[in-house]
Design an enzyme around this catalytic site. Structure first.
Site, PDB file in Angstrom:
ATOM      1  N   SER A  60       0.820  -1.202   0.000  1.00  0.00           N
ATOM      2  CA  SER A  60       0.000   0.000   0.000  1.00  0.00           C
ATOM      3  C   SER A  60       0.861   1.262   0.000  1.00  0.00           C
ATOM      4  CB  SER A  60      -0.981  -0.057   1.172  1.00  0.00           C
ATOM      5  OG  SER A  60      -2.186   0.565   0.853  1.00  0.00           O
ATOM      6  N   ASP A  71      11.871   3.737  -8.857  1.00  0.00           N
ATOM      7  CA  ASP A  71      11.710   4.079 -10.273  1.00  0.00           C
ATOM      8  C   ASP A  71      12.438   5.360 -10.658  1.00  0.00           C
ATOM      9  OD1 ASP A  71      10.186   1.860 -10.888  1.00  0.00           O
ATOM     10  OD2 ASP A  71       8.471   2.993 -11.640  1.00  0.00           O
ATOM     11  N   LYS A  86       0.376  -4.575  -3.699  1.00  0.00           N
ATOM     12  CA  LYS A  86      -0.960  -3.980  -3.503  1.00  0.00           C
ATOM     13  C   LYS A  86      -1.024  -2.717  -4.341  1.00  0.00           C
ATOM     14  CE  LYS A  86      -4.887  -3.189  -1.099  1.00  0.00           C
ATOM     15  NZ  LYS A  86      -5.596  -2.237  -1.914  1.00  0.00           N
TER      16      LYS A  86
END
Length: 144
Positions: A60, A71, A86
């Site tokens: 989450s 990233d 999730k």
């Protein structure tokens, strides 16, 4: 592992470590419209090396934070396994009998456009001895 949290909190923490105008996460609704959450860069710390400890319970909001920093090349993820995966925004609707049903209203996409739902994030450094009871310094041996 951090099993969750409030999505805006994960976004706000990521903003502290990303330069201005960097994508933190995208929220894609069922109709395909997307909202990008961007960093403002106000007060952000972008030079200090970051290592995030993750495991299969990282989910989450904590997973949003990890995805944003990984990233964007801002942090190295270290852990014994992939994260939970999730990547959905759900509302729980209470039923008359007291039970509930989770309704998915959108999905999260990482800054590089990856849908992590059911897949998770792969740590940059696989540290199999990095268990939930291990000291953080043991997990980072050889990295610092």
């Amino acid at each position: 592992g951090n099993a969750g949290g409030y999505m805006p909190a994960g976004v706000d923490v990521a903003k502290l470590f990303l330069p201005p105008q960097t994508t933190v996460i995208s929220e894609v609704k069922r109709d395909g419209t997307a909202t990008k959450y961007m960093s403002e860069g106000i007060g952000s710390e972008t030079k200090v090396p970051l290592y995030l400890l993750v495991d299969s319970k990282t989910a989450s909001a904590s997973e949003i934070l990890a995805a944003a920093l990984q990233d964007n090349g801002r942090a190295t993820l270290v852990g014994p396994s992939k994260t939970f995966g999730k990547g959905r925004i759900q509302n729980v609707q209470q039923m008359e009998d007291g039970s509930g049903v989770a309704v998915t209203k959108a999905k999260y996409m990482t800054p590089k456009g990856n849908d992590i739902h059911g897949v998770g994030l792969t740590p940059n450094v696989l540290a199999e001895t990095c268990t939930p009871t291990a000291e953080a310094t043991a997990c980072l041996t050889g990295l610092l």
